[in-house]
Design a protein around this motif. Structure first.
Motif, PDB file in Angstrom:
ATOM      1  N   GLY A  22       0.803  -1.212   0.000  1.00 47.79           N
ATOM      2  CA  GLY A  22       0.000   0.000   0.000  1.00 47.79           C
ATOM      3  C   GLY A  22       0.833   1.257   0.000  1.00 47.79           C
ATOM      4  N   SER A  23       1.874   1.291  -0.831  1.00 48.39           N
ATOM      5  CA  SER A  23       2.771   2.439  -0.855  1.00 48.39           C
ATOM      6  C   SER A  23       3.466   2.509  -2.205  1.00 48.39           C
ATOM      7  CB  SER A  23       3.809   2.326   0.269  1.00 48.39           C
ATOM      8  OG  SER A  23       4.539   3.516   0.424  1.00 48.39           O
ATOM      9  N   GLY A  24       4.135   3.624  -2.479  1.00 50.06           N
ATOM     10  CA  GLY A  24       4.819   3.760  -3.755  1.00 50.06           C
ATOM     11  C   GLY A  24       5.618   5.041  -3.863  1.00 50.06           C
ATOM     12  N   GLY A  69       5.884   7.506  -0.421  1.00 52.08           N
ATOM     13  CA  GLY A  69       5.305   7.101   0.838  1.00 52.08           C
ATOM     14  C   GLY A  69       6.407   6.574   1.742  1.00 52.08           C
ATOM     15  N   GLY A  70       6.006   5.960   2.867  1.00 54.78           N
ATOM     16  CA  GLY A  70       6.986   5.300   3.709  1.00 54.78           C
ATOM     17  C   GLY A  70       7.556   6.103   4.841  1.00 54.78           C
ATOM     18  N   SER A  71       7.057   7.342   5.041  1.00 55.98           N
ATOM     19  CA  SER A  71       7.615   8.221   6.056  1.00 55.98           C
ATOM     20  C   SER A  71       9.130   8.356   5.820  1.00 55.98           C
ATOM     21  CB  SER A  71       7.278   7.689   7.451  1.00 55.98           C
ATOM     22  OG  SER A  71       7.628   8.633   8.445  1.00 55.98           O
ATOM     23  N   ALA A  72       9.925   8.511   6.874  1.00 55.45           N
ATOM     24  CA  ALA A  72      11.357   8.748   6.699  1.00 55.45           C
ATOM     25  C   ALA A  72      12.053   7.622   5.951  1.00 55.45           C
ATOM     26  CB  ALA A  72      12.015   8.955   8.064  1.00 55.45           C
ATOM     27  N   LEU A  73      11.497   6.415   6.014  1.00 56.24           N
ATOM     28  CA  LEU A  73      12.073   5.293   5.260  1.00 56.24           C
ATOM     29  C   LEU A  73      11.992   5.545   3.756  1.00 56.24           C
ATOM     30  CD1 LEU A  73      10.407   2.470   7.367  1.00 56.24           C
ATOM     31  CD2 LEU A  73      12.802   3.193   7.492  1.00 56.24           C
ATOM     32  N   ASP A 109       2.426   6.701   5.282  1.00 54.91           N
ATOM     33  CA  ASP A 109       1.356   5.773   4.902  1.00 54.91           C
ATOM     34  C   ASP A 109       1.599   4.389   5.517  1.00 54.91           C
ATOM     35  OD1 ASP A 109       3.495   4.899   3.425  1.00 54.91           O
ATOM     36  OD2 ASP A 109       2.584   5.252   1.458  1.00 54.91           O
ATOM     37  N   LEU A 110       2.219   4.365   6.692  1.00 57.50           N
ATOM     38  CA  LEU A 110       2.634   3.100   7.296  1.00 57.50           C
ATOM     39  C   LEU A 110       1.530   2.401   8.090  1.00 57.50           C
ATOM     40  CD1 LEU A 110       6.232   4.052   8.535  1.00 57.50           C
ATOM     41  CD2 LEU A 110       5.556   2.942   6.390  1.00 57.50           C
ATOM     42  N   LEU A 111       0.383   3.066   8.288  1.00 52.23           N
ATOM     43  CA  LEU A 111      -0.702   2.475   9.071  1.00 52.23           C
ATOM     44  C   LEU A 111      -1.972   2.307   8.243  1.00 52.23           C
ATOM     45  CD1 LEU A 111      -0.249   4.454  12.427  1.00 52.23           C
ATOM     46  CD2 LEU A 111       0.557   2.144  11.880  1.00 52.23           C
ATOM     47  N   ASN A 112      -1.815   2.112   6.937  1.00 51.23           N
ATOM     48  CA  ASN A 112      -2.991   2.040   6.059  1.00 51.23           C
ATOM     49  C   ASN A 112      -3.464   0.618   5.791  1.00 51.23           C
ATOM     50  OD1 ASN A 112      -1.092   1.048   4.255  1.00 51.23           O
ATOM     51  ND2 ASN A 112      -1.034   2.894   2.991  1.00 51.23           N
ATOM     52  N   GLY A 113      -2.881  -0.367   6.463  1.00 49.33           N
ATOM     53  CA  GLY A 113      -3.335  -1.745   6.324  1.00 49.33           C
ATOM     54  C   GLY A 113      -2.460  -2.632   5.475  1.00 49.33           C
ATOM     55  N   GLY A 114      -1.515  -2.061   4.745  1.00 45.45           N
ATOM     56  CA  GLY A 114      -0.645  -2.869   3.901  1.00 45.45           C
ATOM     57  C   GLY A 114       0.392  -3.630   4.714  1.00 45.45           C
ATOM     58  N   ASN A 115       1.016  -4.592   4.061  1.00 47.83           N
ATOM     59  CA  ASN A 115       2.031  -5.431   4.714  1.00 47.83           C
ATOM     60  C   ASN A 115       3.389  -4.729   4.659  1.00 47.83           C
ATOM     61  OD1 ASN A 115       3.678  -7.407   5.724  1.00 47.83           O
ATOM     62  ND2 ASN A 115       3.538  -8.742   3.934  1.00 47.83           N
ATOM     63  N   LYS A 116       3.786  -4.139   5.773  1.00 44.69           N
ATOM     64  CA  LYS A 116       5.042  -3.393   5.815  1.00 44.69           C
ATOM     65  C   LYS A 116       6.211  -4.242   6.332  1.00 44.69           C
ATOM     66  CE  LYS A 116       2.770   0.366   4.601  1.00 44.69           C
ATOM     67  NZ  LYS A 116       1.363  -0.055   4.653  1.00 44.69           N
ATOM     68  N   ALA A 117       6.029  -5.570   6.422  1.00 43.12           N
ATOM     69  CA  ALA A 117       7.103  -6.456   6.893  1.00 43.12           C
ATOM     70  C   ALA A 117       8.031  -6.776   5.728  1.00 43.12           C
ATOM     71  CB  ALA A 117       6.504  -7.726   7.481  1.00 43.12           C
ATOM     72  N   TRP A 118       8.823  -5.788   5.312  1.00 50.26           N
ATOM     73  CA  TRP A 118       9.651  -5.948   4.110  1.00 50.26           C
ATOM     74  C   TRP A 118      11.075  -6.411   4.414  1.00 50.26           C
ATOM     75  CZ3 TRP A 118       7.241  -0.746   3.916  1.00 50.26           C
ATOM     76  CH2 TRP A 118       7.827   0.143   4.827  1.00 50.26           C
ATOM     77  N   GLY A 119      11.391  -6.703   5.655  1.00 47.87           N
ATOM     78  CA  GLY A 119      12.717  -7.212   5.965  1.00 47.87           C
ATOM     79  C   GLY A 119      13.693  -6.110   6.318  1.00 47.87           C
ATOM     80  N   TYR A 124      11.932   1.285  -0.971  1.00 46.82           N
ATOM     81  CA  TYR A 124      11.747   2.564  -1.661  1.00 46.82           C
ATOM     82  C   TYR A 124      12.869   2.928  -2.629  1.00 46.82           C
ATOM     83  CZ  TYR A 124       7.780   2.927   1.372  1.00 46.82           C
ATOM     84  OH  TYR A 124       6.585   2.674   1.994  1.00 46.82           O
ATOM     85  N   ARG A 125      14.086   2.484  -2.368  1.00 48.96           N
ATOM     86  CA  ARG A 125      15.149   2.766  -3.332  1.00 48.96           C
ATOM     87  C   ARG A 125      14.854   2.064  -4.651  1.00 48.96           C
ATOM     88  NH1 ARG A 125      21.746   2.036  -2.641  1.00 48.96           N
ATOM     89  NH2 ARG A 125      22.262   3.026  -4.621  1.00 48.96           N
ATOM     90  N   ASP A 126      14.458   0.807  -4.601  1.00 51.29           N
ATOM     91  CA  ASP A 126      14.120   0.079  -5.824  1.00 51.29           C
ATOM     92  C   ASP A 126      12.893   0.680  -6.498  1.00 51.29           C
ATOM     93  OD1 ASP A 126      16.243  -1.667  -5.512  1.00 51.29           O
ATOM     94  OD2 ASP A 126      15.047  -3.179  -4.469  1.00 51.29           O
ATOM     95  N   LEU A 127      11.913   1.089  -5.702  1.00 53.75           N
ATOM     96  CA  LEU A 127      10.726   1.724  -6.282  1.00 53.75           C
ATOM     97  C   LEU A 127      11.092   3.052  -6.943  1.00 53.75           C
ATOM     98  CD1 LEU A 127       8.092   1.017  -3.478  1.00 53.75           C
ATOM     99  CD2 LEU A 127       8.051   0.109  -5.818  1.00 53.75           C
ATOM    100  N   GLY A 128      12.025   3.787  -6.339  1.00 54.48           N
ATOM    101  CA  GLY A 128      12.466   5.040  -6.950  1.00 54.48           C
ATOM    102  C   GLY A 128      13.116   4.813  -8.301  1.00 54.48           C
TER     103      GLY A 128
END
Length: 331
Positions: A22-24, A69-73, A109-119, A124-128
């Protein structure tokens, strides 16, 4: 005109997002470095390279802007855009070194219900990088890119864009990621606060209510009493084909902030991280006083329209308890 940021020649936009989290990310690329500055009004901003954009600092122009998205991350997204540019030899040159200049800003957007357990490392670097690689002249609005996980007080937020042209033929356009603590609509109805500035029913043509009640004017805040400064932000990029100095770009960003006040209620709160980037490609000269004032006024209207279009085009996230979209309620 496509009513998009890419109505400015030499500008391209690309999205990359992940529906599961749920982010991008959204990348705005300039064919040639663009003079740029920034204005910050929110109390909880998350920004990369904002000091570089101050008018008194050395580097005048940027190669791209990254919104995430992702706040400071999510600040890592600019590194992905930077990597894409570096592979192509684009950036600020110091002898044999090439450094792509990529300011960025994030929304929470870290509390919108998506799975944020990305390890270990967030995506976000790859998404960028992927967003930069996807950049072109046409792009989607709504729940895409940096607007994928965005929300407002009462409806799903999203990414919007709009453009306009002055009587002198100077073009200005805006892109907005709407993740506001406040509301973009009036009360519980379908009307957008930005309705007076709407062009050709671009966000539904509903106008304003025939009268205003005290309930309509009651402030609606995302999260209510539990709202925190980290959870909200509206990100805006304004681009024009005018010739501007860095100081004039700063003034354009300041005037364009007015568009947020026309479209979001309340705005510029301690609970927001509202920011406007302004960039100029330099194709057309303008008068430094009257011309810049006129351009700024039109830019503010365009920002308001882009914000409304972002919410109008959004779709609800497919997670339990997700906020409905404007289309769900009124479309």
């Amino acid at each position: 005109m496509k009513n998009l940021l890419t109505d400015i020649a030499g500008v391209s936009v690309g999205h990359a997002d992940d529906a599961a989290i749920g982010s991008g990310v959204t990348a705005i690329l300039f064919d040639r470095p663009a003079v740029a500055s920034i204005d910050v009004r929110g109390g909880g901003p998350g920004i990369r390279e904002d000091s570089l954009l101050a008018p008194h600092n050395v580097v005048d122009a940027v190669d791209a802007i990254a919104l995430s998205g992702g706040s400071a991350l999510g600040l890592d997204a600019a590194g992905g855009v930077q990597a894409w540019l570096a592979e192509r030899g684009r950036g600020f040159r110091i002898r044999d070194a090439v450094i792509p200049i990529v300011p960025g800003a994030i929304c929470f957007d870290l509390l919108n219900g998506g799975n944020k357990a990305w390890g270990r490392f967030p995506p976000y670097r790859d998404l960028g990088y992927a967003a930069a690689d996807a950049a072109g002249g046409d792009f989607r609005l709504g729940s895409v890119g940096a607007g994928m996980g965005a929300t407002t007080a009462n409806l799903k937020g999203g990414l919007g864009s709009a453009s306009a042209r002055t009587d002198d033929g100077v073009t200005v356009a805006a892109l907005a990621v709407v993740n506001a603590v406040g509301s973009v609509t009036v009360g519980t109805g379908p009307w957008f606060w930005a309705a007076p500035f709407e062009v050709d029913s671009e966000f539904g043509g509903r106008g304003l209510p025939p009268s205003f009640t005290s309930d309509m004017l009651r402030m609606r805040l995302k999260g209510g009493a539990e709202a925190t400064a980290a959870e909200n932000t509206t990100l805006v990029v304004v681009v024009t084909d005018a010739q501007l100095t860095k100081a004039q770009a700063k003034r354009l960003a300041m005037i364009a902030q007015t568009g947020m006040a026309r479209a979001i209620y309340p705005v510029h709160a301690p609970l927001d991280g509202d920011v406007v980037f302004a960039a100029a490609t330099g194709a057309k000269p303008i008068d430094p006083l009257f011309g810049l004032t006129t351009l700024g006024g039109i830019a503010a209207n365009t920002v308001a329209r882009a914000i409304a279009r972002g919410v109008y085009a959004a779709t609800a996230l497919p997670f339990p308890g997700a906020l409905p979209s404007w289309q769900d309620r009124f479309g």
